[in-house]
Design an enzyme around this catalytic site. Structure first.
Site, mmCIF file in Angstrom:
data_model
loop_
_atom_site.group_PDB
_atom_site.id
_atom_site.type_symbol
_atom_site.label_atom_id
_atom_site.label_comp_id
_atom_site.label_asym_id
_atom_site.label_seq_id
_atom_site.Cartn_x
_atom_site.Cartn_y
_atom_site.Cartn_z
ATOM 1 N N GLY A 9 -21.998 -18.611 -23.750
ATOM 2 C CA GLY A 9 -21.418 -18.372 -22.589
ATOM 3 C C GLY A 9 -20.620 -17.029 -22.942
ATOM 4 N N ASP A 71 -29.769 -20.769 -20.538
ATOM 5 C CA ASP A 71 -29.075 -21.191 -19.250
ATOM 6 C C ASP A 71 -28.942 -22.789 -19.697
ATOM 7 O OD1 ASP A 71 -28.422 -22.381 -16.962
ATOM 8 O OD2 ASP A 71 -29.753 -20.920 -15.664
ATOM 9 N N LEU A 168 -14.030 -24.714 -24.461
ATOM 10 C CA LEU A 168 -12.666 -24.492 -23.486
ATOM 11 C C LEU A 168 -12.611 -25.443 -22.498
ATOM 12 C CD1 LEU A 168 -11.352 -21.663 -24.656
ATOM 13 C CD2 LEU A 168 -13.808 -21.631 -25.020
ATOM 14 N N TYR A 180 -8.061 -25.117 -7.930
ATOM 15 C CA TYR A 180 -8.900 -25.266 -8.921
ATOM 16 C C TYR A 180 -9.816 -26.471 -8.314
ATOM 17 C CZ TYR A 180 -10.899 -25.223 -13.421
ATOM 18 O OH TYR A 180 -11.500 -24.900 -14.827
ATOM 19 N N LYS A 188 -13.604 -30.859 -16.373
ATOM 20 C CA LYS A 188 -12.706 -30.547 -17.471
ATOM 21 C C LYS A 188 -12.154 -31.804 -18.022
ATOM 22 C CE LYS A 188 -13.085 -26.157 -17.919
ATOM 23 N NZ LYS A 188 -14.212 -25.494 -18.736
ATOM 24 N N LEU A 218 -6.488 -16.777 -17.726
ATOM 25 C CA LEU A 218 -6.836 -15.387 -18.095
ATOM 26 C C LEU A 218 -7.921 -14.786 -17.023
ATOM 27 C CD1 LEU A 218 -7.625 -13.476 -20.794
ATOM 28 C CD2 LEU A 218 -9.729 -14.570 -20.854
ATOM 29 N N SER A 220 -10.489 -13.468 -16.534
ATOM 30 C CA SER A 220 -11.948 -13.172 -16.867
ATOM 31 C C SER A 220 -12.894 -13.056 -15.635
ATOM 32 C CB SER A 220 -12.450 -14.352 -17.687
ATOM 33 O OG SER A 220 -12.371 -15.709 -16.713
ATOM 34 N N ARG A 221 -14.007 -12.745 -15.808
ATOM 35 C CA ARG A 221 -14.979 -12.565 -14.798
ATOM 36 C C ARG A 221 -14.934 -13.946 -13.963
ATOM 37 N NH1 ARG A 221 -20.149 -9.216 -14.945
ATOM 38 N NH2 ARG A 221 -21.524 -10.320 -13.175
HETATM 39 P P1 NAI Z 1 -16.215 -15.774 -18.530
HETATM 40 O O1 NAI Z 1 -16.818 -15.341 -17.367
HETATM 41 O O2 NAI Z 1 -16.029 -14.822 -19.779
HETATM 42 O O3 NAI Z 1 -17.245 -16.939 -19.115
HETATM 43 C C1 NAI Z 1 -18.216 -17.761 -18.586
HETATM 44 C C2 NAI Z 1 -19.546 -17.510 -19.065
HETATM 45 O O4 NAI Z 1 -20.335 -18.498 -18.721
HETATM 46 C C3 NAI Z 1 -20.023 -16.228 -18.684
HETATM 47 O O5 NAI Z 1 -20.561 -15.362 -19.223
HETATM 48 C C4 NAI Z 1 -21.292 -16.926 -17.597
HETATM 49 O O6 NAI Z 1 -22.489 -15.885 -17.460
HETATM 50 C C5 NAI Z 1 -21.643 -17.895 -18.367
HETATM 51 N N1 NAI Z 1 -22.478 -19.027 -17.501
HETATM 52 C C6 NAI Z 1 -22.265 -19.635 -16.327
HETATM 53 N N2 NAI Z 1 -23.199 -20.606 -16.065
HETATM 54 C C7 NAI Z 1 -23.880 -20.649 -17.060
HETATM 55 C C8 NAI Z 1 -24.998 -21.264 -17.532
HETATM 56 N N3 NAI Z 1 -25.599 -22.380 -16.483
HETATM 57 N N4 NAI Z 1 -25.536 -20.999 -18.603
HETATM 58 C C9 NAI Z 1 -25.069 -20.451 -19.599
HETATM 59 N N5 NAI Z 1 -24.073 -19.544 -19.466
HETATM 60 C C10 NAI Z 1 -23.304 -19.614 -18.381
HETATM 61 O O7 NAI Z 1 -15.034 -16.695 -18.263
HETATM 62 P P2 NAI Z 1 -14.068 -17.384 -19.186
HETATM 63 O O8 NAI Z 1 -12.832 -17.459 -18.324
HETATM 64 O O9 NAI Z 1 -13.703 -16.644 -20.560
HETATM 65 O O10 NAI Z 1 -14.738 -18.909 -19.464
HETATM 66 C C11 NAI Z 1 -15.075 -19.439 -20.677
HETATM 67 C C12 NAI Z 1 -14.409 -20.790 -20.715
HETATM 68 O O11 NAI Z 1 -13.212 -20.848 -20.702
HETATM 69 C C13 NAI Z 1 -14.876 -21.480 -19.442
HETATM 70 O O12 NAI Z 1 -15.020 -23.065 -19.996
HETATM 71 C C14 NAI Z 1 -13.732 -21.650 -18.624
HETATM 72 O O13 NAI Z 1 -13.659 -22.749 -17.739
HETATM 73 C C15 NAI Z 1 -12.572 -21.582 -19.671
HETATM 74 N N6 NAI Z 1 -11.531 -21.664 -19.220
HETATM 75 C C16 NAI Z 1 -10.915 -20.437 -18.579
HETATM 76 C C17 NAI Z 1 -9.497 -20.196 -18.235
HETATM 77 C C18 NAI Z 1 -9.322 -18.790 -17.360
HETATM 78 O O14 NAI Z 1 -8.352 -18.808 -17.105
HETATM 79 N N7 NAI Z 1 -10.205 -17.897 -17.614
HETATM 80 C C19 NAI Z 1 -8.573 -21.034 -18.506
HETATM 81 C C20 NAI Z 1 -8.910 -22.396 -19.373
HETATM 82 C C21 NAI Z 1 -10.188 -22.354 -19.717
#
Ligand code: NAI
Length: 284
Positions: A9, A71, A168, A180, A188, A218, A220-221
């Protein structure tokens, strides 16, 4: 030091996966990442052109040893529909399902020590639960919760004893977070429940630990795509015990602790890394 980590990820330098990569690399780990095929080319390009923030806290530079296409909705290549396999972003990759990726990692780097799940997707996350379709709900579960179960199933056999897994999660597992939606809160909650069961089963089977980090908001994208992230950041600032900026690096350091021998007896837990927001029951 001397350990190998696989982070599933990572697609840019804004998310939690990247921040964890930095801290693990600084601690001496070889870092391999798994990148979603639709963003793989873009990520490789900006990585190779040096356009990403690779600065480590100690003055060093993050080195990503390898990028594997991954994936996480496919357990084996047999599960991939033909139209996906032949589509633009996927056709160039021989393998990208979980089982084959685990084998490819083992073949090239031997057994690994650290496994990180930093991915989620809920196509209807912007919709209220009352508006969510069965398909949207089940896709959220498949991508965001079952993907951890499958990741541990497939990578467990290629992990060294004493290894450790971190994923996460988000506060919406524990209480209602308006905005959400799409079943992501329940996904989750499943992830946190599965963390406990996987900790038991993988602990007994391979002597590896499994924990999850409930992270603060955060930009993030993925979070920007949901749309409510600015509101969540503002709410956290106004209500959390700590009013410092919450950063991806806060999760990077906590994950590195959980993934290290310092956390040798910690497994099955949800650790809140969120400026303490989860502990409040009333606005200050
Ligand atoms: P991110 O956009 O950096 O990371 C998500 C990644 O998952 C991306 O690189 C995307 O390409 C990848 N992805 C999506 N579908 C996929 C699939 N089928 N197979 C492989 N990769 C796939 O965003 P973030 O926020 O860093 O997310 C990481 C984790 O953190 C997630 O589990 C998110 O739910 C969790 N999280 C995020 C919060 C936030 O506020 N950003 C808060 C709490 C948890």
């Amino acid at each position: 030091t001397g350990k190998t980590a696989f982070i599933a990820g990572v697609g840019d330098d804004k998310g939690f996966g990247w921040a964890i990569a930095k801290r693990l690399n600084q601690a001496g780990a070889t870092v391999l990442v798994g990148t979603w095929p639709p963003v793989y080319d873009m990520f490789k390009k900006i990585l190779e052109r040096g356009k990403l923030d690779t600065a480590l806290d100690d003055g060093g530079t993050l080195e990503i040893a390898d990028v594997f296409p991954l994936d996480a909705v496919y357990d084996t290549m047999k599960d991939v529909p033909r139209e996906v396999r032949e589509s633009k972003r996927y056709a160039q990759h021989a393998v990208f399902a979980l089982e084959e990726t685990a084998k490819a990692v083992k073949k090239k780097y031997g057994k690994i020590d650290i496994l990180v799940h930093a991915l989620a997707n809920g196509p209807e996350v912007h919709k209220d639960l009352l508006e969510t379709s069965r398909e949207g709900y089940l896709t959220a579960f498949s991508t965001s919760a079952y993907s951890l179960v499958s990741l541990v199933q497939k990578f467990g056999p290629v992990m060294n004893e004493g290894g450790s897994v971190v994923s996460l999660t988000y506060l919406a597992a524990d209480g209602t977070v308006p905005g959400y939606g799409g079943g992501m809160g329940a996904a989750k909650a499943a992830l946190q429940s599965d963390t406990r069961t996987l900790a038991f089963e993988a602990g007994r089977k391979w002597n590896i630990r499994v924990n999850t980090i409930s992270a603060g908001p955060l930009r993030s994208r993925a979070a920007r795509a949901i749309g409510f992230i600015d509101k969540a950041v503002k709410y956290s600032m106004a209500n959390a015990p700590l009013t410092q900026d919450f950063t991806a690096d806060h999760v990077g350091t906590a994950a590195t602790f959980l993934l290290s021998p310092l956390a040798g007896a910690i497994t099955g837990t949800t650790m809140y890394v969120d400026n303490g927001l989860h502990s409040m029951a009333m606005a200050p």
